[in-house]
Design a protein around this motif. Structure first.
Motif, PDB file in Angstrom:
ATOM      1  N   GLN A 211      -2.411   9.396  -4.966  1.00 28.54           N
ATOM      2  CA  GLN A 211      -2.984   9.156  -3.641  1.00 28.54           C
ATOM      3  C   GLN A 211      -2.007   9.532  -2.517  1.00 28.54           C
ATOM      4  OE1 GLN A 211      -6.321   8.323  -3.743  1.00 28.54           O
ATOM      5  NE2 GLN A 211      -5.783   8.631  -5.895  1.00 28.54           N
ATOM      6  N   GLY A 212      -0.717   9.578  -2.831  1.00 26.57           N
ATOM      7  CA  GLY A 212       0.265   9.878  -1.786  1.00 26.57           C
ATOM      8  C   GLY A 212       0.210   8.885  -0.656  1.00 26.57           C
ATOM      9  N   ASN A 213       0.132   7.606  -1.007  1.00 26.58           N
ATOM     10  CA  ASN A 213      -0.092   6.572   0.005  1.00 26.58           C
ATOM     11  C   ASN A 213       0.966   5.470  -0.052  1.00 26.58           C
ATOM     12  OD1 ASN A 213      -1.647   5.528   2.158  1.00 26.58           O
ATOM     13  ND2 ASN A 213      -2.711   4.111   0.771  1.00 26.58           N
ATOM     14  N   ARG A 214       2.141   5.794  -0.516  1.00 26.30           N
ATOM     15  CA  ARG A 214       3.216   4.799  -0.565  1.00 26.30           C
ATOM     16  C   ARG A 214       3.641   4.424   0.861  1.00 26.30           C
ATOM     17  NH1 ARG A 214       6.727   3.294  -4.345  1.00 26.30           N
ATOM     18  NH2 ARG A 214       6.190   5.005  -5.770  1.00 26.30           N
ATOM     19  N   ASP A 215       3.970   3.157   1.061  1.00 25.88           N
ATOM     20  CA  ASP A 215       4.475   2.710   2.360  1.00 25.88           C
ATOM     21  C   ASP A 215       5.781   3.460   2.667  1.00 25.88           C
ATOM     22  OD1 ASP A 215       5.104   1.324   4.659  1.00 25.88           O
ATOM     23  OD2 ASP A 215       5.865  -0.443   3.603  1.00 25.88           O
ATOM     24  N   GLU A 216       5.896   3.966   3.886  1.00 26.23           N
ATOM     25  CA  GLU A 216       7.100   4.709   4.254  1.00 26.23           C
ATOM     26  C   GLU A 216       7.894   4.026   5.362  1.00 26.23           C
ATOM     27  OE1 GLU A 216       5.762   8.688   5.087  1.00 26.23           O
ATOM     28  OE2 GLU A 216       6.069   9.268   3.003  1.00 26.23           O
ATOM     29  N   ASN A 217       7.619   2.751   5.584  1.00 25.57           N
ATOM     30  CA  ASN A 217       8.388   1.978   6.560  1.00 25.57           C
ATOM     31  C   ASN A 217       9.818   1.806   6.052  1.00 25.57           C
ATOM     32  OD1 ASN A 217       9.405   0.214   8.434  1.00 25.57           O
ATOM     33  ND2 ASN A 217       7.790  -1.333   8.202  1.00 25.57           N
ATOM     34  N   GLN A 218      10.785   2.222   6.872  1.00 27.08           N
ATOM     35  CA  GLN A 218      12.179   2.164   6.441  1.00 27.08           C
ATOM     36  C   GLN A 218      12.813   0.787   6.617  1.00 27.08           C
ATOM     37  OE1 GLN A 218      13.813   5.198   5.068  1.00 27.08           O
ATOM     38  NE2 GLN A 218      11.589   5.208   4.872  1.00 27.08           N
ATOM     39  N   THR A 219      12.125  -0.114   7.289  1.00 25.24           N
ATOM     40  CA  THR A 219      12.657  -1.466   7.481  1.00 25.24           C
ATOM     41  C   THR A 219      12.459  -2.286   6.220  1.00 25.24           C
ATOM     42  OG1 THR A 219      12.106  -1.371   9.836  1.00 25.24           O
ATOM     43  CG2 THR A 219      12.514  -3.552   8.884  1.00 25.24           C
ATOM     44  N   VAL A 220      13.517  -2.963   5.810  1.00 23.17           N
ATOM     45  CA  VAL A 220      13.469  -3.782   4.595  1.00 23.17           C
ATOM     46  C   VAL A 220      13.166  -5.223   4.969  1.00 23.17           C
ATOM     47  CG1 VAL A 220      14.798  -4.660   2.634  1.00 23.17           C
ATOM     48  CG2 VAL A 220      15.052  -2.276   3.346  1.00 23.17           C
ATOM     49  N   ASP A 221      12.161  -5.796   4.313  1.00 22.07           N
ATOM     50  CA  ASP A 221      11.792  -7.200   4.486  1.00 22.07           C
ATOM     51  C   ASP A 221      12.372  -7.968   3.296  1.00 22.07           C
ATOM     52  OD1 ASP A 221      10.573  -9.691   4.582  1.00 22.07           O
ATOM     53  OD2 ASP A 221       8.649  -8.917   5.284  1.00 22.07           O
ATOM     54  N   MET A 222      13.477  -8.645   3.510  1.00 14.13           N
ATOM     55  CA  MET A 222      14.143  -9.330   2.397  1.00 14.13           C
ATOM     56  C   MET A 222      13.299 -10.474   1.853  1.00 14.13           C
ATOM     57  SD  MET A 222      16.767  -7.676   1.623  1.00 14.13           S
ATOM     58  CE  MET A 222      17.263  -8.869   0.374  1.00 14.13           C
ATOM     59  N   GLN A 223      12.516 -11.109   2.721  1.00 12.48           N
ATOM     60  CA  GLN A 223      11.645 -12.184   2.237  1.00 12.48           C
ATOM     61  C   GLN A 223      10.603 -11.626   1.279  1.00 12.48           C
ATOM     62  OE1 GLN A 223       9.820 -14.425   5.391  1.00 12.48           O
ATOM     63  NE2 GLN A 223       9.066 -16.039   4.033  1.00 12.48           N
ATOM     64  N   LYS A 224      10.035 -10.466   1.642  1.00 11.40           N
ATOM     65  CA  LYS A 224       9.070  -9.829   0.751  1.00 11.40           C
ATOM     66  C   LYS A 224       9.755  -9.352  -0.527  1.00 11.40           C
ATOM     67  CE  LYS A 224       5.908  -6.979   2.356  1.00 11.40           C
ATOM     68  NZ  LYS A 224       5.246  -5.735   2.897  1.00 11.40           N
TER      69      LYS A 224
END
Length: 585
Positions: A425-438
């Motif tokens: 699907q080529g739909n991976r999240d590309e947000n570069q910010t890391v959410d340590m809680q997640k």
């Protein structure tokens, strides 16, 4: 040796330096009362032969070394210093008659200062005064001559100019355009001089011609958003292994852990680079003519083909194909296929395919006919970024006339099929910010879906590994290791089997280090009896402009042998020469 006419007691301390006459002392120069009577014109009267008369005992003053000598020279007998001229005189000046020292000014006066009136240098004390001696009243030693004037030097010397003599670069007086070294030696060469390195380094600079790291085209380019091809994050503290510094006594490499060769000057974790870069002054017509001549007449000049193809980027090869058809009205690919066979034909055709088309063509080839080459599907769909996946799907449809997702559904099954469809699907999240809680929550979910329960919840692994960005997955992997005390990569290998294990292993490995994943694939393609030439060709070709330099480094670190040497031992002929040319040194 000693200097005639100077007190044997030496000069007083001035600013921590010895060198000026003792306050209240006398120069042992002949004259009334031992004073320095000025001669005509205020000059010292010359001694016999025009030289200074010797002091008591005829010896030069002793330096502050053992016994009070000043200073002991390293020559025989402790003389200071023996000049290199005939007779050991110290020091023979380069002027006519060997006078010491002849100044560069008119008449050979010593030393003529460039200030007004050619005056002798002013001392660094307040107001430009000559340094005060520690004698009574703190005055500089007065000569006992008339008026207590400071002794005039022999010859036509005037008064010191304001500001004193010019200082050399090392803080010493200039003589003949040079200067004496400052304490500790001559100053280090300045930067940006011809033949020297960075400012102040003093080391020779290395050439920065074509091929130097950071200067050639294609080095250190930006990486696709969300999926940095370095794949390994920051390098470990202190950097990756390297040889010891000169003169160090640190640990040396052992036979089982040889030193890392210098491959492109980069380390895994930084910017990536390929071994093939666009050639400068590219002329597609000229290259087309070379290829035409290589295939014209009886026989084929394979080396000429290798020289062109292995040193042009994929974009430049597409222009060569167009120029060939324009010049000769013939299809270059058909001509190459008619001249080449076997692995040499396969790799040449792969190099002339556009990058996206080659991936789409490889996927189709892996699924057509009896059986499916699942490892090819994993290698492509689990390692490409979103944009690359979307381009592959489009090309698969437009160029090959087929629907990729339908073919995947037809040729695969189970959780493996679900993983591949998710990846296609080529739909991976590309947000570069890391959410340590997640990241912590995902690590706990993965643990409960695998090691923390009887059986395995494959859907949880699929959902997290197929959708989270690479930076986010990297944080999740770290949290999983803290929570489970076992690496996620090993947990995947324990919880899954078959093709789905290989697919999830590929995703996790690419998050940790993409070059290591391809290094392992290359090693397995050549390990043991026989060689998987299609795998070898596909990886070398597809990574040659992306991260083959880092793959070579990872290969060395993991297997203590170079990729080039293993390829040379497992291949032969023109096919080997072309592979080695792409891999580089």
């Amino acid at each position: 040796m000693s200097y005639p006419g100077y007190p044997s007691s030496g000069y007083p301390q001035s600013g921590g330096q010895s060198g000026y006459p003792q306050a209240g002392g006398q120069y042992p120069y002949p004259g009334a009362g031992g004073a320095y009577p000025p001669g005509a014109g205020g000059a010292y009267p010359p001694g016999a032969g025009g030289a200074y008369p010797p002091g008591p005992g005829g010896a030069y003053p002793q330096a502050p070394g053992p016994g009070g000598a000043y200073p002991q020279a390293p020559g025989p007998g402790g003389a200071y210093p023996q000049a290199p001229g005939p007779g050991g005189a110290y020091p023979q000046a380069p002027g006519p008659g060997g006078a010491y020292p002849q100044a560069p000014g008119p008449g050979g006066a010593y030393p003529q200062a460039p200030g007004p009136g050619g005056a002798y240098p002013q001392a660094p004390g307040p107001g430009g005064a000559y340094p005060q001696a520690p004698g009574p009243g703190g005055a500089y030693p007065q000569a006992p001559g008339p008026g207590g004037a400071y002794p005039q030097a022999p010859g036509p010397y005037g008064q010191p100019p304001a500001g004193g003599y010019p200082q050399g670069s090392g803080g010493s007086y200039q003589s003949g355009g040079g200067s004496y070294p400052a304490s500790g030696g001559y100053p280090a060469p300045q930067g940006n001089q011809s033949g020297w390195g960075s400012a102040g380094s003093g080391y020779p600079s290395y050439p920065t011609g074509p091929g130097a790291p950071g200067t050639a085209p294609g080095y250190g380019g930006p990486q696709p958003a969300g999926q940095n091809y370095s794949g390994g994050g920051a390098p470990p503290s202190g950097g990756y292994p390297s040889g010891p510094a000169p003169g160090s006594t640190g640990p040396q490499p052992t036979p089982s852990q040889p030193s890392m060769p210098n491959i492109g000057g980069l380390t895994i974790g930084g910017a990536t680079q390929g071994t093939i870069k666009p050639v400068a002054n590219f002329n597609p017509q000229s290259d087309a003519e070379i290829l035409r001549q290589a295939m014209k007449g009886a026989g084929t000049n394979e080396q000429a083909i290798i020289d062109v193809v292995s040193n042009r980027s994929n974009e430049q090869r597409q222009k060569i194909k167009l120029a060939f058809k324009t010049l000769y009205g013939k299809d270059l690919i058909k001509d190459l296929k008619s001249e080449l066979t076997g692995n040499m034909e396969e790799i040449i055709l792969a190099l002339f395919m556009p990058t996206t088309y080659y991936d789409a063509w490889s996927l189709r080839k892996a699924m057509e006919g009896a059986g499916t080459q699942d490892r090819v599907l994993i290698e492509i769909l689990c390692t490409r970024d979103n944009q690359q996946i979307r381009e592959i799907v489009r090309c698969y449809k437009e160029e090959l006339g087929r629907d990729l997702e339908k073919d995947l559904r037809k040729d695969t099954s189970g959780h493996f099929r679900r993983l591949l469809i998710s990846m296609s699907q080529g739909n991976r999240d590309e947000n570069q910010t890391v959410d340590m809680q997640k990241a912590t929550a995902d690590a706990e979910r993965l643990f409960r879906a695998g090691e923390g329960k009887l059986g395995t919840d494959e859907s949880t692994f699929n959902m997290i590994l197929a959708t989270r960005s690479f930076p986010q997955l990297r944080a999740t992997i770290q949290e999983y290791g803290r929570l489970s005390k076992r690496e996620l990569l090993k947990a995947v290998d324990r919880e899954f089997s078959g093709d789905v294990r290989d697919g999830m292993h590929a995703i996790v490995q690419c998050v940790v280090s993409r070059p290591v994943f391809f290094a392992e694939k290359l090693y397995k393609s050549m390990k043991g009896a026989g060689t998987s030439d299609s795998t070898l060709i596909r990886i070398i070709v597809t990574r040659s402009e992306i991260d083959l330099v880092q793959i070579k480094q990872a290969f060395w670190e993991k297997y203590q042998k170079t990729l080039r040497s293993m390829v040379e031992s497992d291949t032969s002929g023109d096919y080997k020469r072309l592979l080695v040319s792409i891999i580089g040194n």
